[in-house]
Scaffold this active site. Structure first.
Site, PDB file in Angstrom:
ATOM      1  N   CYS A 297     -12.692   0.725   8.807  1.00  0.00           N
ATOM      2  CA  CYS A 297     -11.916   0.171   7.689  1.00  0.00           C
ATOM      3  C   CYS A 297     -12.036   1.059   6.461  1.00  0.00           C
ATOM      4  O   CYS A 297     -13.139   1.510   6.121  1.00  0.00           O
ATOM      5  CB  CYS A 297     -12.436  -1.208   7.314  1.00  0.00           C
ATOM      6  SG  CYS A 297     -12.519  -2.370   8.696  1.00  0.00           S
ATOM      7  N   SER A 298     -10.914   1.255   5.759  1.00  0.00           N
ATOM      8  CA  SER A 298     -10.979   1.925   4.466  1.00  0.00           C
ATOM      9  C   SER A 298     -11.592   0.947   3.464  1.00  0.00           C
ATOM     10  O   SER A 298     -11.568  -0.263   3.673  1.00  0.00           O
ATOM     11  CB  SER A 298      -9.585   2.363   4.028  1.00  0.00           C
ATOM     12  OG  SER A 298      -8.739   1.239   3.899  1.00  0.00           O
TER      13      SER A 298
ATOM     14  N   HIS B 277      -9.158   3.832  -1.070  1.00  0.00           N
ATOM     15  CA  HIS B 277      -7.810   3.275  -0.917  1.00  0.00           C
ATOM     16  C   HIS B 277      -7.465   2.301  -2.056  1.00  0.00           C
ATOM     17  O   HIS B 277      -7.340   1.099  -1.852  1.00  0.00           O
ATOM     18  CB  HIS B 277      -7.717   2.579   0.457  1.00  0.00           C
ATOM     19  CG  HIS B 277      -6.361   2.083   0.822  1.00  0.00           C
ATOM     20  ND1 HIS B 277      -5.202   2.503   0.210  1.00  0.00           N
ATOM     21  CD2 HIS B 277      -5.968   1.158   1.751  1.00  0.00           C
ATOM     22  CE1 HIS B 277      -4.163   1.872   0.747  1.00  0.00           C
ATOM     23  NE2 HIS B 277      -4.598   1.049   1.668  1.00  0.00           N
TER      24      HIS B 277
ATOM     25  N   CYS C  58       0.813  -1.219   0.000  1.00  0.00           N
ATOM     26  CA  CYS C  58       0.000   0.000   0.000  1.00  0.00           C
ATOM     27  C   CYS C  58       0.842   1.263   0.000  1.00  0.00           C
ATOM     28  O   CYS C  58       0.320   2.363  -0.134  1.00  0.00           O
ATOM     29  CB  CYS C  58      -0.936   0.008   1.202  1.00  0.00           C
ATOM     30  SG  CYS C  58      -1.702  -1.592   1.485  1.00  0.00           S
TER      31      CYS C  58
ATOM     32  N   LYS D 215      -9.835   6.415   4.366  1.00  0.00           N
ATOM     33  CA  LYS D 215     -11.120   6.015   4.925  1.00  0.00           C
ATOM     34  C   LYS D 215     -12.285   6.483   4.064  1.00  0.00           C
ATOM     35  O   LYS D 215     -13.175   5.685   3.733  1.00  0.00           O
ATOM     36  CB  LYS D 215     -11.244   6.591   6.352  1.00  0.00           C
ATOM     37  CG  LYS D 215     -12.562   6.336   7.043  1.00  0.00           C
ATOM     38  CD  LYS D 215     -12.731   4.870   7.360  1.00  0.00           C
ATOM     39  CE  LYS D 215     -14.181   4.479   7.533  1.00  0.00           C
ATOM     40  NZ  LYS D 215     -14.850   4.263   6.240  1.00  0.00           N
TER      41      LYS D 215
END
Lengths: 421, 421
Positions: B242-243, B367, B93, B363
């Protein structure tokens, strides 16, 4: 003399590789460690892993081969060099050579003085169908693969175009395979540490033929012309025109030129480096050469301030035999259309005009794709240090070139190393 | 003042991003082109694609998401900038932020003057099970994944450790989610261009509640505390911690400092950059912070010659809400154990002490992993140019920081940009 734009020079002070081959019980981590330990045993003095400031990893697709991405920090942690900056570079089969170039640029920038470069690929645990599917991702999967191409198919198309344009006979390619296996037979780390004669004649058969003359190129060509022994994969590319599916790792230690002598009495200097890209096969004007290779080579020669004739030997990306023939033309060792003649007349043999793939090349040494570019560098390291054993070139070569191609030529990177007295 | 070891400085002269979201009909190529065109529309003058000398692509795993590796030369060809050197950088990421740093090093080395950096990921066409499996490859698949971890699980473990160590209440994390959605509601390119209140109350329900007071943080916390509206994913991480899974692309144009004004009257300068790595979670002494982030931040501050208090705002890698809280501590904005209090007291809101994730963060903005690091840079570009619309920070911020984490913290890269008058 040198026209480098780099803010400072970069030296190669250590090099190592694992044995290349098929090792079902090994992972990328094992292969990398094997290569790293081999590097530690190379010419260095005063080496401390604590001095390594960054780690650049060439890897094509551990994602697909081992279900493991984000491999760079894992390998760094595995050999205990965390928390240094660690990253993976991917340019298909050119990943290793590109990783080396990028690590060199990071040193040239002033950011790092000591950088470890690794390359690794673990391919043989998948079925041949899965490997074919994984390798296909190095091509354009939106246009090329749905059209029915596989990698042997891409190079078969190029071989066909080359043969048509330059009236090259099919047999010219066999000469590349025979030469590279002859070299690989002298390389204990090669996946095929055997001549084609040895592969195609069983031990027993050879014993029975006792007294028969030493195999000639003619005998081997005869063997290769038998479709039972050497079936076509994608015509005109036959089984022995293709490099194998392989597992392997290779490592190089690069440092800023001014610190090179702290690591070894005999550093090699990265005097030239070039990299270029291209679109997929349908986007190109010509299929009989690889434009990105020509551009990368020119950039590397210009940086080094040398011409092709100054290169003493080269490791050329022979994923398929046609690739070596195009490569020696793209790099300017021979004029266009003359590569096949050079191959047939022995000009690229160990005692020829310009020895090509003394290591055995990808063809015989093996082609663990992310490691291949650094495996080439390992051969240059050995030849320039007079440590290539039975395949050592005579006449103290001083300049060696590595030519690393990604996919069907969407990437090419060329790195040139020099030994200085 | 600056302690940079780089041979020359690097400037950001253009930045763009696609809309982030779920676009089933789009490929990585489409998303990249959308970002590239947006970059062309940013502040530049006299821009000609012919001037681009290299292309660095951050991408986590198009291998797994789209069965397409070797993506860098394909994208270069797609926008017509072949045959320039093109390569992919992968650090899970953190791929986008690391690609930017490596491109900057290549400029600093003297090799290139003008480099295009791209980041892209196309994730939403796979099933959630396939995405989970693909994301798992960013962890250690030899040890961590067989032990039963998923990415929500890693961050849940960290959240649990953090809560235990610092007596942080579960609600602290909700404050991060609410703030980032409040910011994302003002960002038309965000995947969730909505407040949590808007998401959790349908249009009709809201109409019926006409006359009810404007939603307060208390109302939203109440919503989030309802497990029917916000089910646990891996306790204490709930759905809104969670994103999302996202598609998106982002692009940055970097040039050597001395040429910056040829491209724009208002370049930003990359004054600090740092990168570090770490082993998998079981290798770490502490789970309540991310050591690689602290090291990368320190390196970036040292290069810039600044301290955390000089930073006006930051995009912090909030793949999970706990990640933002650890991040603002790792970066030195708040002492260890104080991050959760800062989040609860509004110190990281747009009008707070140090605004965090004004873009909406991973978020709310989304992502798309390989693009996320460059999406952060796009927000810095906008805020420092006063072009962030309704979410524009007041007081003319001059220094913005991007903090991009790979996996569970095996990689972190920090880049700091400055606007100069």
């Amino acid at each position: 003399m040198t026209r480098s734009k780099w803010a400072r020079g970069v030296a190669l002070v250590g090099s190592g590789m694992s044995k290349f081959g098929s090792f079902l019980e090994k992972t990328s981590r094992d292969l990398f460690v094997e290569a790293y330990l081999d590097m530690q045993n190379s010419l260095m003095k005063d080496f401390s892993p604590e001095g390594i400031e960054a780690f650049y990893l060439g890897n094509f697709s551990s994602d697909l081969f081992e279900k493991q991405a984000h491999l760079a920090p894992i390998l760094a942690s595995w050999i205990g060099i965390s928390p240094i900056a660690s990253l993976r570079i991917e340019d298909a089969c050119a990943s290793g050579g590109v990783a080396l170039r990028q690590a060199a640029l990071a040193i040239a920038s002033g950011q790092y003085d000591v950088v470890l470069v690794g390359g690794v690929e673990k391919m043989t645990n998948l079925s041949i169908a899965q490997v074919t599917e994984a390798l296909a991702t190095a091509a354009d999967t939106q246009f090329e693969i749905p059209a029915g191409f596989t990698f042997p198919g891409f190079y078969a198309a190029m071989a066909t175009a080359y043969m048509a344009k330059y009236k090259a006979p099919r047999e010219a390619f066999y000469h590349v395979a025979i030469k590279n296996h002859n070299n690989g037979a002298l390389n204990a780390k090669a996946q095929f540490n055997k001549t084609i004669f040895d592969i195609l004649t069983s031990k027993k058969a050879r014993a029975e033929q006792k007294g028969r003359p030493i195999p000639t190129w003619e005998t081997e060509i005869e063997f290769l012309s038998d479709p039972k022994a050497n079936p076509p994969i994608a015509w005109p590319m036959t089984l022995f025109d293709c490099s194998p599916v392989s597992d392997g790792g290779a490592v190089a230690l690069l440092v800023a030129e001014e610190f090179a002598k702290d690591f070894t009495d005999n550093p090699l200097y990265l005097i030239g480096s070039g990299q270029a890209s291209d679109g997929a096969l349908p986007d190109r004007d010509s299929l009989s050469h690889i434009p990105a290779a020509q551009i990368a080579g020119q950039e590397a020669y210009e940086m080094a301030g040398i011409s092709p004739k100054d290169v003493d030997f080269a490791e050329v990306h022979d994923c398929f035999t046609i690739a070596e023939i195009m490569g020696i033309e793209d790099l300017g060792f021979f004029p266009r259309g003359e590569g096949w003649k050079a191959a047939m007349s022995g000009k690229t043999s160990r005692n020829g005009e310009i020895p090509i793939n003394t290591s055995g090349g990808l063809k015989a040494k093996g082609h663990p794709v992310g490691a291949s570019g650094l495996g080439q560098v390992n051969e240059i390291w050995k030849q320039l240090h007079g440590k290539a054993g039975q395949r050592q070139l005579t006449g103290q070569p001083s300049i060696g070139l590595a030519h690393n191609v990604g996919g069907s030529g969407q990437t090419c990177v060329v790195n040139i190393f020099e030994r200085r007295e």
